[in-house]
Design a protein around this motif. Structure first.
Motif, PDB file in Angstrom:
ATOM      1  N   VAL A  62      -1.441   5.476  -2.439  1.00 46.21           N
ATOM      2  CA  VAL A  62      -2.752   5.822  -1.891  1.00 46.21           C
ATOM      3  C   VAL A  62      -2.986   7.321  -1.980  1.00 46.21           C
ATOM      4  O   VAL A  62      -4.050   7.789  -2.396  1.00 46.21           O
ATOM      5  CB  VAL A  62      -2.893   5.359  -0.419  1.00 46.21           C
ATOM      6  N   GLY A  63      -2.031   8.103  -1.554  1.00 47.43           N
ATOM      7  CA  GLY A  63      -2.182   9.551  -1.486  1.00 47.43           C
ATOM      8  C   GLY A  63      -2.241  10.007  -0.051  1.00 47.43           C
ATOM      9  O   GLY A  63      -1.730   9.331   0.850  1.00 47.43           O
ATOM     10  N   HIS A 134      -4.875  -1.496  -0.712  1.00 46.03           N
ATOM     11  CA  HIS A 134      -4.220  -0.523  -1.593  1.00 46.03           C
ATOM     12  C   HIS A 134      -2.761  -0.945  -1.720  1.00 46.03           C
ATOM     13  O   HIS A 134      -2.064  -1.071  -0.717  1.00 46.03           O
ATOM     14  CB  HIS A 134      -4.279   0.879  -0.982  1.00 46.03           C
ATOM     15  N   LEU A 135      -2.318  -1.145  -2.955  1.00 47.94           N
ATOM     16  CA  LEU A 135      -0.928  -1.535  -3.179  1.00 47.94           C
ATOM     17  C   LEU A 135      -0.085  -0.308  -3.493  1.00 47.94           C
ATOM     18  O   LEU A 135      -0.592   0.743  -3.881  1.00 47.94           O
ATOM     19  CB  LEU A 135      -0.842  -2.557  -4.309  1.00 47.94           C
ATOM     20  N   ARG A 136       1.208  -0.452  -3.328  1.00 47.61           N
ATOM     21  CA  ARG A 136       2.132   0.671  -3.540  1.00 47.61           C
ATOM     22  C   ARG A 136       2.174   1.148  -4.978  1.00 47.61           C
ATOM     23  O   ARG A 136       2.546   2.280  -5.258  1.00 47.61           O
ATOM     24  CB  ARG A 136       3.537   0.293  -3.078  1.00 47.61           C
ATOM     25  N   ASP A 137       1.758   0.298  -5.914  1.00 47.60           N
ATOM     26  CA  ASP A 137       1.738   0.721  -7.320  1.00 47.60           C
ATOM     27  C   ASP A 137       0.460   1.464  -7.686  1.00 47.60           C
ATOM     28  O   ASP A 137       0.265   1.851  -8.830  1.00 47.60           O
ATOM     29  CB  ASP A 137       1.958  -0.474  -8.246  1.00 47.60           C
ATOM     30  N   GLY A 138      -0.438   1.651  -6.708  1.00 46.07           N
ATOM     31  CA  GLY A 138      -1.666   2.400  -6.939  1.00 46.07           C
ATOM     32  C   GLY A 138      -2.887   1.538  -7.215  1.00 46.07           C
ATOM     33  O   GLY A 138      -3.999   2.051  -7.258  1.00 46.07           O
ATOM     34  N   THR A 139      -2.702   0.250  -7.410  1.00 48.30           N
ATOM     35  CA  THR A 139      -3.857  -0.619  -7.654  1.00 48.30           C
ATOM     36  C   THR A 139      -4.583  -0.911  -6.346  1.00 48.30           C
ATOM     37  O   THR A 139      -4.001  -0.827  -5.256  1.00 48.30           O
ATOM     38  CB  THR A 139      -3.453  -1.950  -8.320  1.00 48.30           C
ATOM     39  N   ARG A 140      -5.876  -1.237  -6.490  1.00 47.45           N
ATOM     40  CA  ARG A 140      -6.706  -1.543  -5.318  1.00 47.45           C
ATOM     41  C   ARG A 140      -7.443  -2.842  -5.581  1.00 47.45           C
ATOM     42  O   ARG A 140      -7.842  -3.125  -6.702  1.00 47.45           O
ATOM     43  CB  ARG A 140      -7.710  -0.413  -5.068  1.00 47.45           C
ATOM     44  N   HIS A 141      -7.627  -3.603  -4.501  1.00 42.77           N
ATOM     45  CA  HIS A 141      -8.319  -4.884  -4.600  1.00 42.77           C
ATOM     46  C   HIS A 141      -9.322  -4.985  -3.462  1.00 42.77           C
ATOM     47  O   HIS A 141      -8.962  -4.833  -2.291  1.00 42.77           O
ATOM     48  CB  HIS A 141      -7.324  -6.048  -4.531  1.00 42.77           C
ATOM     49  N   ASP A 142     -10.570  -5.263  -3.831  1.00 42.17           N
ATOM     50  CA  ASP A 142     -11.672  -5.348  -2.885  1.00 42.17           C
ATOM     51  C   ASP A 142     -11.946  -6.811  -2.576  1.00 42.17           C
ATOM     52  O   ASP A 142     -11.869  -7.664  -3.460  1.00 42.17           O
ATOM     53  CB  ASP A 142     -12.915  -4.728  -3.535  1.00 42.17           C
ATOM     54  N   GLY A 143     -12.270  -7.119  -1.321  1.00 42.00           N
ATOM     55  CA  GLY A 143     -12.610  -8.487  -0.972  1.00 42.00           C
ATOM     56  C   GLY A 143     -12.620  -8.691   0.528  1.00 42.00           C
ATOM     57  O   GLY A 143     -12.750  -7.748   1.307  1.00 42.00           O
ATOM     58  N   ILE A 144     -12.490  -9.949   0.903  1.00 41.17           N
ATOM     59  CA  ILE A 144     -12.450 -10.332   2.317  1.00 41.17           C
ATOM     60  C   ILE A 144     -11.136 -11.064   2.545  1.00 41.17           C
ATOM     61  O   ILE A 144     -10.790 -11.979   1.787  1.00 41.17           O
ATOM     62  CB  ILE A 144     -13.641 -11.241   2.679  1.00 41.17           C
ATOM     63  N   ALA A 170       4.338  -5.375  -1.124  1.00 38.61           N
ATOM     64  CA  ALA A 170       3.594  -4.587  -2.112  1.00 38.61           C
ATOM     65  C   ALA A 170       2.457  -3.800  -1.480  1.00 38.61           C
ATOM     66  O   ALA A 170       1.926  -2.873  -2.078  1.00 38.61           O
ATOM     67  CB  ALA A 170       3.034  -5.500  -3.190  1.00 38.61           C
ATOM     68  N   LEU A 171       2.086  -4.134  -0.250  1.00 42.51           N
ATOM     69  CA  LEU A 171       0.928  -3.534   0.408  1.00 42.51           C
ATOM     70  C   LEU A 171       1.260  -2.157   0.983  1.00 42.51           C
ATOM     71  O   LEU A 171       2.227  -2.001   1.718  1.00 42.51           O
ATOM     72  CB  LEU A 171       0.440  -4.458   1.526  1.00 42.51           C
ATOM     73  N   ALA A 172       0.442  -1.172   0.644  1.00 41.85           N
ATOM     74  CA  ALA A 172       0.589   0.169   1.216  1.00 41.85           C
ATOM     75  C   ALA A 172      -0.351   0.327   2.405  1.00 41.85           C
ATOM     76  O   ALA A 172       0.050   0.810   3.452  1.00 41.85           O
ATOM     77  CB  ALA A 172       0.295   1.237   0.172  1.00 41.85           C
TER      78      ALA A 172
END
Length: 178
Positions: A62-63, A134-144, A170-172
């Motif tokens: 995430v940063g 936000h996942l630990r590998d830097g990917t992001r997923h939008d939703g409900i 895997a979740l940050a």
């Protein structure tokens, strides 16, 4: 000065030296015990003492996140930052700036702090609000968020409500709007 006065002066001097040596030895022992005890302090204890404080968290994938630490529990914390609430997995923390110098031992925590990451995600799921994972590998997923299992959650994405299973490991962070 008579021989008796010299003898008493010698005894006084020896007593002061012994007292100084004892004090120095005691100071070393206290410092040694402090170091030994501090190894029992965990990051969560330091974070618990920081509730209500503003901090900057370095989160893997995430940063930097800056905000107020609102709650700390078993494996996660709640950070409020502007219009966003962040549920951050403690395991994804790389750095914490602005933490309290104190710590709170786990035995002094409220029973509610024993609720795990799944409990925090279930609250987001119950609100049926859009969120960003936000996942630990830097990917992001939008939703409900849909259902939340023991070690994963379901994210419903898009109009067709495609399910994406996300492992807690895997979740940050989960970012929601207030």
């Amino acid at each position: 000065m008579g021989w008796e006065d010299e003898l008493f002066a010698l005894f006084d001097d020896l007593e002061h030296q012994a007292s100084a040596l004892f004090g120095a030895e005691r100071d070393l022992e206290v410092a040694d015990r402090s170091r030994a005890e501090y190894q029992q302090v965990g990051l969560a204890g330091r974070l618990m003492a920081s509730v209500g404080a503003e901090a900057t968290l370095g989160v893997v994938g995430v940063g930097a996140l800056t905000g107020t630490i609102e709650r700390v529990a078993d494996g996660w914390l709640l950070l409020t930052s502007g219009d966003h609430d962040w549920v951050v997995a403690v395991a994804a923390l790389a750095t914490v700036e602005g933490a309290s110098a104190r710590s709170v031992p786990a035995v002094a925590w409220s029973p509610f702090t024993r609720l795990g990451l799944g409990s925090a995600l279930r609250r987001i799921a119950e609100a049926r609000e859009p969120c960003l994972l936000h996942l630990r590998d830097g990917t992001r997923h939008d939703g409900i968020l849909g259902r939340v299992g023991a070690d994963f959650c379901e994210l419903m994405q898009g109009e067709g409500r495609r399910q994406l299973l996300v492992a807690f490991s895997a979740l940050a962070a989960a970012q929601s709007h207030r």
